[in-house]
Structures are given as C-alpha cells and as structure tokens.
Design a protein around this motif. Structure first.
Motif, short mmCIF file in Angstrom:
data_model
loop_
_atom_site.label_atom_id
_atom_site.label_comp_id
_atom_site.label_asym_id
_atom_site.label_seq_id
_atom_site.Cartn_x
_atom_site.Cartn_y
_atom_site.Cartn_z
N ILE A 13 3.77 3.58 3.67
CA ILE A 13 2.75 2.58 3.34
C ILE A 13 1.50 3.25 2.78
CG2 ILE A 13 1.14 0.94 4.38
CD1 ILE A 13 3.45 0.00 6.15
N LEU A 14 1.04 4.34 3.45
CA LEU A 14 -0.16 5.01 2.96
C LEU A 14 0.05 5.63 1.59
CD1 LEU A 14 -1.58 6.81 6.13
CD2 LEU A 14 -2.00 4.50 5.29
N GLU A 15 1.24 6.15 1.37
CA GLU A 15 1.52 6.84 0.11
C GLU A 15 1.83 5.86 -1.02
OE1 GLU A 15 3.75 10.93 -0.70
OE2 GLU A 15 5.17 9.32 -0.24
N GLN A 16 2.78 4.94 -0.79
CA GLN A 16 3.21 4.03 -1.85
C GLN A 16 2.27 2.84 -2.03
OE1 GLN A 16 7.17 2.60 -2.21
NE2 GLN A 16 8.14 4.53 -1.71
N CYS A 17 1.88 2.23 -0.93
CA CYS A 17 1.11 0.99 -1.02
C CYS A 17 -0.37 1.24 -1.25
CB CYS A 17 1.31 0.16 0.24
SG CYS A 17 3.03 -0.36 0.51
N GLU A 122 11.64 -0.95 3.60
CA GLU A 122 12.43 -0.05 2.76
C GLU A 122 12.77 -0.71 1.43
OE1 GLU A 122 13.05 3.14 3.59
OE2 GLU A 122 11.84 2.76 5.37
N ILE A 123 11.75 -1.15 0.71
CA ILE A 123 11.95 -1.80 -0.58
C ILE A 123 11.18 -1.04 -1.65
CG2 ILE A 123 12.29 -4.08 0.44
CD1 ILE A 123 9.40 -4.74 -0.36
N ASP A 124 11.49 -1.32 -2.89
CA ASP A 124 10.77 -0.72 -4.01
C ASP A 124 9.56 -1.59 -4.31
OD1 ASP A 124 9.83 0.16 -6.47
OD2 ASP A 124 11.83 0.65 -7.23
N PHE A 125 8.41 -1.22 -3.75
CA PHE A 125 7.21 -2.03 -3.92
C PHE A 125 6.79 -2.14 -5.38
CE2 PHE A 125 6.83 -0.82 0.59
CZ PHE A 125 6.55 -2.05 1.15
N GLY A 169 2.21 -5.63 -2.03
CA GLY A 169 2.28 -4.41 -1.23
C GLY A 169 1.58 -3.25 -1.90
N ILE A 170 1.31 -3.36 -3.20
CA ILE A 170 0.65 -2.29 -3.95
C ILE A 170 -0.86 -2.55 -3.95
CG2 ILE A 170 0.40 -1.16 -6.18
CD1 ILE A 170 3.05 -0.54 -4.87
#
Length: 324
Positions: A13-17, A122-125, A169-170
């Motif tokens: 979450i911290l890295e992708q979102c 576990e999805i591709d945000f 989510g982004i």
C-alpha cells in the motif's frame, strides 16, 4: 514488531498506492483498537526510509466524527497519511483540511486481519485506475443516472454538472484519497433528484451483509421509508440516533470496482467494493461534491447492478462498459 502477515500488504500500500518516498513524512493514524495495523504500516514506512510519525487516538463513535485537534493538525502537516481506524476519518473537516494542504491519504475504516489475507489487496491498482478513470469521465459528462437490479432496485437521478470522485487506490498526487481495498468510482446526485426504490440485498454500512432484502424508498433525494426485518429496524434506529434530517439525504452514487473484494469479507471495507455492486451513500456528502452536510455517512449496497448514464451502459453483469 508487527504481525508478519501484515507487513507485506502494508508495504504494498505504501509503495504502490501512496508512492511513499524516503524524503517524506508519513503519518500513521490509529485508534486504541487498531494499533497492530499501525505497527505494520510504521515498520513498512521505516523500511522505505520515510520519516514516520505514529499517533493513536481514542476510537471515534461513528464514521465522519472529527479527530482530536492535535491529530487534525498532524494530518495537515504530513506528506502522506495512512489511517487504519475503527471508523472512517474521510467524512471529516480534518480530512478536508489535510487534503487542501496536499496530504495524500489512505484510510481503512473497520480494518481487520481478513483485509490483509483474503486477496482483496492483491490487485493491479494501476490497471484498475485506468478503468475507473474511464468511467469517471463518462460520469463527468453525464446528465441522467439510472440503476436497476434483478432484485427490484430502480433508481434515477440527475448528475448534471457533478464531478465524479474516482477512488482507485492510487494516491500519487497531492490531496488525493482512497480506501483500499474499497476501490470505487462515485458521483453525487444533484440534490433532491434521486427517485425510486432500492432493494438492499448486498450490505448496510454500518450494519453488515444483508440478511434479507431491505427496501428503501427515495423521494426528492431523501429516504422516505425503510422496510424489512431486523436490519431495517436497526438501520432506521441508527439514522434516528443522529438527530439530523440531513442523514436521510442521498449524497453518493457509487460503483464497487475491486474484482477480488467480496461482501462479508474483510469488514465494511469490502462491502462497498465488490465489482458488480452499486451503493447509495447518505448523510454527509461534502467529500463527494454534494452541498449536504451531516454528522455521519452511511451506505446501502445492492448486488447485480445495471447502471446507465444518459442511456449508455457503464456496468452490467459484473462487467464495466464500454470496454476500452
């Protein structure tokens, strides 16, 4: 040390979102019932190299209740915020001030272990953002919104001039917000225009998955009747407990956009997120571009929604349309 099963999703979450970087300040906001989730986010923040500030408050009593003044000040001073709490901080003046100051916010109300273990994160945000932004553009340009379901829902509303609120989510841009795994795209109905019947066969938030259908009637944008069994009675009592007639106003028309989310899994975070569902938010609508202010926010979820905007189908049979 945080529970090991929480650390990987927290880091994701911290890295992708949030796209958190080492030169940023991360505020981890919890309450006394959710500190173990905060510990995971704090550990992940330290791994990234960010300046991590942890704050724990007394649990709020309902969604949208204001946090204490020191918490509000810290929110406005942070670069990024992650808030796994019992009740949502989203529908609050403190959140609005933090967003105006440029803070990026991930909020996770009703957080529980299952959110981190059931695959809904576990999805591709980034892929979901493309789809959500496409639907948001249709909503932005639209005038008439309609939703029907096999269970009996038939609602219409004007959305002319309203701007969609995509929550993919982004949160890479200043002031953006999202509550993963509850990714969605929503728009506020024009005040006083939502008409028809909603058969709530998905979930009541708060309240949990629908045990049996709850029939909710809207006239001129507000609830005029709530019929059904035990949950209908409980939801009616909940709205009455606020002592504010604005709690009966419709302020959000939302579509769940997470293909891995399931109603009844992961607490309330997933009850609004399941792909194929549609929800009507009532109460405080300032975060959706509505003029309606209220002391709280609740949601009603229906399954198997068919949604059209100006006659164009944007959701049917669990698939978002039109395809790119």
């Amino acid at each position: 040390m945080p529970d090991h099963f929480l650390l990987r999703p927290a880091h994701r979450i911290l890295e992708q979102c949030l796209a958190l970087s080492p030169d940023e300040t991360l505020l981890v906001l919890t309450d006394s019932a959710t500190t173990k989730y905060g510990a995971a986010f704090a550990a992940a923040g330290h791994i990234i190299g960010a300046e991590v500030v942890e704050l724990t408050m007394t649990p709020r009593t309902r969604h949208g209740e204001e946090p204490p003044a020191p918490v509000a000040a810290a929110m406005a001073a942070a670069d990024a915020i992650v808030a796994p709490t019992t009740f949502s901080v989203n529908h609050s003046q403190a959140r609005l001030a933090a967003s105006r100051a440029g803070a990026r916010l991930i909020f996770m109300p009703d957080v529980c272990d299952e959110v981190f273990t059931d695959g809904s994160l576990e999805i591709d945000f980034a892929e979901r953002k493309v789809v959500i932004d496409r639907i948001a553009a249709i909503l932005d340009a639209g005038s008439t919104y309609r939703v029907t379901t096999p269970g009996g829902t038939d609602l219409t509303a004007s959305i002319a001039g309203k701007k969609a609120v995509p929550q993919s989510g982004i949160c890479h841009e200043p002031g953006t917000i999202s509550p993963p795994p509850c990714i969605e795209v929503a728009v506020a109905p024009d005040e006083g225009t939502l008409e028809g019947v909603m058969v709530v066969d998905g979930a009541l938030v708060p309240g949990g998955p629908a045990e049996s259908p709850v029939r909710v009637t809207f006239q001129q944008g507000r609830i005029t009747s709530i019929e059904g069994g035990r949950q209908a009675d409980a939801f009616r009592a909940l709205l009455e407990s606020y002592g504010d007639q604005n709690m009966y106003h419709a302020v959000e028309l939302g579509l769940g956009m997470n293909p891995n989310a399931r109603i009844g899994s992961g607490g309330g975070l997933e009850d609004e997120a399941e792909l194929g569902t549609m929800h009507v938010g009532i109460g405080n609508g300032i975060t959706f571009g509505s003029s309606v202010r209220a002391p709280g926010h609740c949601d009603l979820v229906t399954r198997d929604a068919r949604v059209t905007v100006d006659g164009v189908v944007i959701l049917a049979d669990g698939v978002t349309l039109p395809q790119a």
